[in-house]
Write an enzyme that holds these catalytic residues in place. Structure first.
Site: not given
Ligand SMILES: [Zn+2]
Length: 576
Positions: A174, A132, A276, A172
């Site tokens: 995200h 991120h 995740d 991931d």
């Molecule tokens: Zn994540």
């Protein structure tokens, strides 16, 4: 293969012991799992390496590098929490800076060793995560973009290694927003990110994801393909809903990632390995199994001569995180037979997303890809199949809404019954209170009646006494008159007569006093009784009501109470 772990990265923690999902135990759990399984003895174990500023500055601004470098110094102690509070999903403490440098440096180190051929492949168990982090911003638990730093280092600082094309796979849950931006116009880096994504205007999906999923921007959409020379080298597979499992990921692998990777033919693969999307993760809401990760990884190991580097990103269910990590390390060490779960079908939304992505790619740089064309044909066939998973899912949804409706009904009925119960309790309390009131009044009436009887008896007795007293006094008076005449008529007659008159007057006065007092007492008593009569009538009324209640309850005959009340009622008019 090699694995890299350094306990120092656990020093990055919440400043005041607050609980956070991105916790030091994440990497400890993984490391313990690998040790218990004995795999650490069978691979090269590397300690952490500190990143160099000039390497960090390949993807980050000078300002951002200086920010992370100075964030854990004593001078920042008083301001650190305030600084973190204005950032998006970031906490900072005295160990953050060192951990961030180690995380980025360790991924660079493992990538370098794999690119050099010193290691076949490697797993950098690092935190804080990186995908991120943007050029000038820390966000989403990420301080430096570890994978991006490593990719940029290989491409720009090590021409001797001859790494010209890098595939970054980000599984991931995200979106790897930072990585995407850093190589937006760079055709040397092909980025493939599969993640949950907001879907605007789709009510069905919004119900699951509330219309957004971190980082919630538009960057993660499938039409974000890169720009300029980088156009077509950014591939997003945005899941429209949670609940994606092995079948969904393998659909994305088989119909997008693998054909594209064949076409791109990378020199090395860097994997932003967040776990995740793993089953049981508190943030991801998906259900990829350790076997699923094994298959996904195994399929990638067919490329770049197996040169692949895993860098840990997210993953917040400690047990699931450790199991998935172990499964991946076992695949890297080629110790694990690959089990492909058969019979599972991807979700309808997955097929929609994968088809859209596949179409998007063919309009871009991979337009002539035969493998993509073939894959798309296969995908069409897959969609044409009747999918039992969708039918079951639909049925489950219907049952769920049915249950919800039944729940509502039951809840309403429960409330109704509760209200009735309260009403009944109030009524019983009222009856109880009246019962007590009645008992008190009955006792009072009984005692009043006793007093009245005594008073009447006393009055009769006094009357009788009075009747007897009058003739006796008269007789005595006559006798006295006669005696005085006999003994000393002349001398004492006047005196005697005077005395007798006085005595008679006094006696009469006494008698009158006694009589007046009795009369007065009796009147007072009767007055009191008259007042109490009102109470007695009330008692009778209450008794009757009470009896009605009792009757209602037992359907029995009239009780003594009712008879008593009737008697009391009829006796009372005596005093009128
Ligand atoms: Zn994540």
């Amino acid at each position: 293969g090699g694995s890299c772990y350094d306990e120092t990265m656990c020093k990055h923690d919440t400043p005041n012991g607050e609980v956070d999902v991105e916790c030091p135990d994440r990497i400890r759990f993984i490391w313990e799992k690998l040790q218990l399984a004995g795999v650490t003895q069978r691979c090269v174990v590397l300690g952490g390496s500190k990143a160099e500023d000039k390497h960090l500055k390949l993807v980050h601004t000078k300002k951002h590098v200086n920010f992370v470098k100075s964030i854990s110094t004593k001078q920042k102690d008083s301001r650190r929490n305030r600084i973190a509070s204005v950032l998006d999903s970031i906490y900072l403490n005295g160990g953050s800076s060192e951990a961030a440098y180690l995380a980025a440096g360790s991924v660079v180190n493992v990538a370098e060793k794999v690119a050099e051929g010193e290691l076949d492949c490697g797993f950098a168990i690092v935190r804080p995560p990186g995908h991120h982090a943007e050029a000038d911003e820390a966000m989403g638990f990420c301080l430096f973009n570890n994978v991006a730093v490593a990719a940029s280092y290989l491409l720009n600082e090590r021409p001797d290694l001859d790494v010209k094309k890098i595939l970054i796979v980000d599984w991931d849950i995200h979106h790897g927003n930072g990585t995407q931006k850093m190589f937006w116009k760079d055709p040397r880096v092909l980025i493939f990110s599969v993640h949950r994504f907001k879907v605007a205007g789709n009510a069905y999906v919004a119900r699951y994801d509330h219309g957004s999923f971190y980082p919630a921007g538009d960057d993660g959409d499938y039409n974000m393909v890169g720009e300029g020379p980088g156009k077509g080298f950014n591939i997003n597979v945005p899941w429209e809903q949670g609940g994606c499992g092995d079948a969904d990921y393998l659909a994305a692998w088989d119909h997008i990632l693998i054909p594209v990777t064949k076409e791109f033919n990378p020199d090395i693969i860097l994997l932003s390995a967040g776990f995740d999307a793993a089953i049981g993760d508190p943030l991801g809401g998906c259900c990829v199994t350790p076997d699923g990760y094994s298959v996904m990884l195994k399929k990638l190991m067919e490329f770049a001569q197996g040169k692949i580097v895993l860098a840990l990103e997210g993953g917040y269910n400690l047990e699931s995180l450790a199991k998935s990590s172990l499964a991946c390390v076992q695949v890297l060490l080629e110790e694990k037979g690959i089990q492909c779960s058969s019979g599972a079908y991807p979700l309808e939304s997955t097929r929609r997303v994968v088809r859209a992505e596949n179409r998007e790619l063919r309009y871009n740089v991979f337009a002539d890809s035969d493998t993509l064309m073939t894959s798309n044909e296969n995908l069409k066939n897959l969609s044409a199949d009747k999918n039992p998973a969708d039918a079951i899912l639909h049925e489950v949804e219907e049952l769920k809404s049915l249950w919800a409706a039944r729940d509502g009904e039951l809840e309403a009925r429960r409330k109704e019954l509760k209200a009735k119960k309260m009403e009944l309790e109030t009524w019983l309390m009222l009856v109880g209170a009246r019962e007590d009131e009645f008992r008190g009044l009955r006792a009072k009436v009984e005692s009043l009646m006793r007093e009245r009887d005594e008073a009447v008896a006393k009055a009769e007795c006094l009357d009788k006494e009075l009747q007897e007293e009058r003739p006796r006094r008269r007789l005595e008076n006559e006798e006295m008159d006669m005696d005085s005449e006999d003994e000393d008529m002349d001398m004492d007659s006047e005196e005697l007569e005077h005395d007798l008159k006085t005595m008679s007057r006094e006696f009469k006065k006494d008698i009158n006093l006694v009589f007046e007092k009795f009369k007065k007492d009796n009147e007072l008593f009767i007055g009191e009784l008259k007042k109490e009569r009102e109470l007695a009538i009330t008692a009778a009324v209450i008794t009757t009501r009470y009896q009605v209640c009792r009757e209602w309850k037992s359907q029995g005959t009239l009780s003594l109470e009712l008879k008593f009340a009737a008697e009391v009622y009829h006796k009372l008019p005596l005093f009128d």
